[in-house]
Design a protein around this motif. Structure first.
Motif, PDB file in Angstrom:
ATOM      1  N   HIS A 118     -61.844 -85.027 -13.293  1.00 47.92           N
ATOM      2  CA  HIS A 118     -61.800 -84.509 -11.926  1.00 47.92           C
ATOM      3  C   HIS A 118     -60.460 -84.808 -11.269  1.00 47.92           C
ATOM      4  O   HIS A 118     -60.008 -84.054 -10.402  1.00 47.92           O
ATOM      5  N   HIS A 119     -59.823 -85.895 -11.676  1.00 44.58           N
ATOM      6  CA  HIS A 119     -58.497 -86.207 -11.127  1.00 44.58           C
ATOM      7  C   HIS A 119     -57.456 -85.193 -11.588  1.00 44.58           C
ATOM      8  O   HIS A 119     -56.548 -84.831 -10.818  1.00 44.58           O
ATOM      9  N   LEU A 120     -57.583 -84.729 -12.835  1.00 42.27           N
ATOM     10  CA  LEU A 120     -56.592 -83.809 -13.392  1.00 42.27           C
ATOM     11  C   LEU A 120     -57.018 -82.349 -13.304  1.00 42.27           C
ATOM     12  O   LEU A 120     -56.209 -81.451 -13.526  1.00 42.27           O
ATOM     13  N   ASN A 121     -58.305 -82.126 -13.026  1.00 44.30           N
ATOM     14  CA  ASN A 121     -58.857 -80.766 -12.996  1.00 44.30           C
ATOM     15  C   ASN A 121     -58.617 -80.027 -14.312  1.00 44.30           C
ATOM     16  O   ASN A 121     -58.250 -78.850 -14.335  1.00 44.30           O
ATOM     17  N   ARG A 122     -58.848 -80.746 -15.394  1.00 49.17           N
ATOM     18  CA  ARG A 122     -58.681 -80.141 -16.717  1.00 49.17           C
ATOM     19  C   ARG A 122     -59.441 -80.964 -17.743  1.00 49.17           C
ATOM     20  O   ARG A 122     -59.816 -82.122 -17.480  1.00 49.17           O
ATOM     21  N   ASN A 123     -59.633 -80.367 -18.902  1.00 48.21           N
ATOM     22  CA  ASN A 123     -60.180 -81.110 -20.029  1.00 48.21           C
ATOM     23  C   ASN A 123     -59.069 -81.902 -20.708  1.00 48.21           C
ATOM     24  O   ASN A 123     -57.951 -81.405 -20.875  1.00 48.21           O
ATOM     25  N   ASN A 143     -49.442 -90.193 -11.661  1.00 45.72           N
ATOM     26  CA  ASN A 143     -50.437 -91.019 -10.971  1.00 45.72           C
ATOM     27  C   ASN A 143     -51.846 -90.510 -11.214  1.00 45.72           C
ATOM     28  O   ASN A 143     -52.781 -91.299 -11.404  1.00 45.72           O
ATOM     29  N   GLN A 144     -52.011 -89.195 -11.183  1.00 44.86           N
ATOM     30  CA  GLN A 144     -53.334 -88.622 -11.419  1.00 44.86           C
ATOM     31  C   GLN A 144     -53.825 -88.940 -12.840  1.00 44.86           C
ATOM     32  O   GLN A 144     -55.015 -89.156 -13.058  1.00 44.86           O
ATOM     33  N   TYR A 145     -52.895 -88.973 -13.774  1.00 42.52           N
ATOM     34  CA  TYR A 145     -53.253 -89.314 -15.154  1.00 42.52           C
ATOM     35  C   TYR A 145     -53.756 -90.750 -15.242  1.00 42.52           C
ATOM     36  O   TYR A 145     -54.774 -91.023 -15.887  1.00 42.52           O
ATOM     37  N   TYR A 146     -53.060 -91.668 -14.576  1.00 41.12           N
ATOM     38  CA  TYR A 146     -53.496 -93.064 -14.622  1.00 41.12           C
ATOM     39  C   TYR A 146     -54.794 -93.271 -13.858  1.00 41.12           C
ATOM     40  O   TYR A 146     -55.604 -94.133 -14.234  1.00 41.12           O
ATOM     41  N   LEU A 147     -55.025 -92.476 -12.811  1.00 40.07           N
ATOM     42  CA  LEU A 147     -56.316 -92.533 -12.123  1.00 40.07           C
ATOM     43  C   LEU A 147     -57.431 -91.996 -13.019  1.00 40.07           C
ATOM     44  O   LEU A 147     -58.556 -92.522 -13.003  1.00 40.07           O
ATOM     45  N   PHE A 148     -57.125 -90.959 -13.785  1.00 37.93           N
ATOM     46  CA  PHE A 148     -58.094 -90.469 -14.772  1.00 37.93           C
ATOM     47  C   PHE A 148     -58.477 -91.582 -15.739  1.00 37.93           C
ATOM     48  O   PHE A 148     -59.666 -91.804 -16.030  1.00 37.93           O
ATOM     49  N   LEU A 149     -57.482 -92.305 -16.226  1.00 37.62           N
ATOM     50  CA  LEU A 149     -57.761 -93.403 -17.139  1.00 37.62           C
ATOM     51  C   LEU A 149     -58.581 -94.491 -16.455  1.00 37.62           C
ATOM     52  O   LEU A 149     -59.594 -94.957 -16.998  1.00 37.62           O
ATOM     53  N   HIS A 150     -58.148 -94.884 -15.272  1.00 35.12           N
ATOM     54  CA  HIS A 150     -58.781 -96.008 -14.579  1.00 35.12           C
ATOM     55  C   HIS A 150     -60.184 -95.688 -14.084  1.00 35.12           C
ATOM     56  O   HIS A 150     -61.114 -96.490 -14.263  1.00 35.12           O
ATOM     57  N   ASP A 151     -60.355 -94.531 -13.462  1.00 31.76           N
ATOM     58  CA  ASP A 151     -61.619 -94.206 -12.797  1.00 31.76           C
ATOM     59  C   ASP A 151     -62.621 -93.506 -13.702  1.00 31.76           C
ATOM     60  O   ASP A 151     -63.832 -93.598 -13.463  1.00 31.76           O
ATOM     61  N   GLU A 152     -62.122 -92.800 -14.718  1.00 27.62           N
ATOM     62  CA  GLU A 152     -62.999 -91.942 -15.509  1.00 27.62           C
ATOM     63  C   GLU A 152     -63.098 -92.391 -16.966  1.00 27.62           C
ATOM     64  O   GLU A 152     -64.187 -92.748 -17.438  1.00 27.62           O
ATOM     65  N   LEU A 153     -61.993 -92.345 -17.685  1.00 26.15           N
ATOM     66  CA  LEU A 153     -62.083 -92.563 -19.129  1.00 26.15           C
ATOM     67  C   LEU A 153     -62.409 -94.010 -19.490  1.00 26.15           C
ATOM     68  O   LEU A 153     -63.316 -94.260 -20.293  1.00 26.15           O
ATOM     69  N   VAL A 154     -61.666 -94.957 -18.947  1.00 25.54           N
ATOM     70  CA  VAL A 154     -61.884 -96.348 -19.344  1.00 25.54           C
ATOM     71  C   VAL A 154     -63.294 -96.838 -19.002  1.00 25.54           C
ATOM     72  O   VAL A 154     -63.940 -97.474 -19.853  1.00 25.54           O
ATOM     73  N   PRO A 155     -63.838 -96.552 -17.816  1.00 24.73           N
ATOM     74  CA  PRO A 155     -65.235 -96.963 -17.575  1.00 24.73           C
ATOM     75  C   PRO A 155     -66.212 -96.342 -18.565  1.00 24.73           C
ATOM     76  O   PRO A 155     -67.169 -97.005 -18.998  1.00 24.73           O
ATOM     77  N   TRP A 156     -65.979 -95.087 -18.949  1.00 25.99           N
ATOM     78  CA  TRP A 156     -66.838 -94.439 -19.945  1.00 25.99           C
ATOM     79  C   TRP A 156     -66.732 -95.147 -21.292  1.00 25.99           C
ATOM     80  O   TRP A 156     -67.745 -95.401 -21.958  1.00 25.99           O
ATOM     81  N   VAL A 157     -65.507 -95.481 -21.700  1.00 31.69           N
ATOM     82  CA  VAL A 157     -65.293 -96.191 -22.960  1.00 31.69           C
ATOM     83  C   VAL A 157     -65.950 -97.571 -22.914  1.00 31.69           C
ATOM     84  O   VAL A 157     -66.589 -98.006 -23.880  1.00 31.69           O
ATOM     85  N   GLN A 158     -65.814 -98.263 -21.785  1.00 36.46           N
ATOM     86  CA  GLN A 158     -66.422 -99.589 -21.650  1.00 36.46           C
ATOM     87  C   GLN A 158     -67.945 -99.513 -21.816  1.00 36.46           C
ATOM     88  O   GLN A 158     -68.542-100.362 -22.483  1.00 36.46           O
ATOM     89  N   ARG A 159     -68.537 -98.504 -21.208  1.00 41.70           N
ATOM     90  CA  ARG A 159     -69.991 -98.349 -21.335  1.00 41.70           C
ATOM     91  C   ARG A 159     -70.378 -98.018 -22.771  1.00 41.70           C
ATOM     92  O   ARG A 159     -71.359 -98.547 -23.303  1.00 41.70           O
ATOM     93  N   GLN A 160     -69.590 -97.136 -23.400  1.00 41.07           N
ATOM     94  CA  GLN A 160     -69.908 -96.723 -24.768  1.00 41.07           C
ATOM     95  C   GLN A 160     -69.832 -97.895 -25.741  1.00 41.07           C
ATOM     96  O   GLN A 160     -70.621 -97.980 -26.679  1.00 41.07           O
ATOM     97  N   CYS A 161     -68.891 -98.808 -25.516  1.00 49.08           N
ATOM     98  CA  CYS A 161     -68.673 -99.924 -26.436  1.00 49.08           C
ATOM     99  C   CYS A 161     -69.248-101.239 -25.923  1.00 49.08           C
ATOM    100  O   CYS A 161     -69.105-102.268 -26.596  1.00 49.08           O
ATOM    101  N   ASN A 162     -69.836-101.195 -24.738  1.00 50.62           N
ATOM    102  CA  ASN A 162     -70.366-102.420 -24.130  1.00 50.62           C
ATOM    103  C   ASN A 162     -69.291-103.505 -24.086  1.00 50.62           C
ATOM    104  O   ASN A 162     -69.503-104.662 -24.496  1.00 50.62           O
TER     105      ASN A 162
END
Length: 234
Positions: free
Chosen positions: A11-16, A88-107
């Motif tokens: 959502h930060h980048l508005n792209r896949n 900045n939007q890329y790093y927000l994507f990492l911080h807010d979206e991807l990394v939390p998803w990865v953390q949940r996936q890997c516990n």
């Protein structure tokens, strides 16, 4: 070795954002591509193969994520303020979206980040900006000063994406708990950048390893040697 292709809508980048994931279980390691590289670059250049034993043993799980370099730091068609905004939007994507998803996936409470050349910059910038998210930082042949991409433009956004500028002022306690490796070699044209960053870390008494190899150059063969050795620290 389990391999999965994934698209993650940001959502930060508005792209896949495309990525390849290697491993069935293990500690999560984000791998960033080199300049204008794509998510499959680490596989194509055998960096993933170098880490295969650790992946197959379930010790690590690699997330090779795409970059948006062409629309940020290397987007010469854009004004410098737009380049750094997109970064900045890329790093927000990492911080807010991807990394939390990865953390949940890997516990996992945190993630490791890594990259070669400009991918090492991405890893370092993310780790130093958000040290509470990162347990390990492994860079190989990286440089860390992005002012060269700004055509003389400078503002707070540039400052907070330029580790040599903001890191000396950072006092986040997590920096002192991070496992940091700066990999380079004698013939690497990025060696002075690693020595400079090492000096900043040393001045702050932040534990790290400046690994200067006596062989190789700024290229994949030495990075393939470094990568599994660094990953074994996890």
């Amino acid at each position: 070795m389990n391999e999965q292709y994934l698209t993650y809508y940001s959502h930060h980048l508005n792209r896949n954002v495309e990525m390849l994931i290697f491993g069935h279980w293990g500690y999560p390691v984000l791998v960033f591509p080199t300049t204008l590289g794509r998510y499959y670059q680490a596989k194509d250049h055998q960096l993933v193969a170098a880490a295969r034993p650790l992946i197959e043993q379930g010790k690590i799980k690699l997330y090779c994520v795409d970059s948006i370099d062409a629309d940020s730091w290397y987007g010469k068609h854009l004004h410098p303020s737009a380049r750094v905004h997109n970064a900045n939007q890329y790093y927000l994507f990492l911080h807010d979206e991807l990394v939390p998803w990865v953390q949940r996936q890997c516990n996992a409470p945190r993630v490791a980040v890594s990259g070669c050349s400009f991918g090492g910059y991405h890893a370092a910038n993310f780790a130093f900006r958000y040290p509470y998210k990162v347990s390990h930082l492994f860079t190989m042949g990286a440089a860390f000063d992005i002012r060269m991409f700004m055509d003389g433009y400078y503002d707070n956004n540039v400052y907070f994406n330029n580790p040599p500028d903001y890191l000396p002022q950072s006092n986040d306690s997590n920096l002192w708990n991070m496992d940091i490796v700066l990999g380079t070699c004698q013939a690497d044209f990025c060696r002075p950048a690693n020595e400079r960053l090492s000096s900043i870390l040393s001045h702050k008494n932040i534990r790290h390893w400046l690994d200067i190899r006596g062989y190789g150059t700024h290229d994949w063969p030495v990075w393939r040697d470094m990568f599994p050795q660094y990953l074994s620290r996890i």
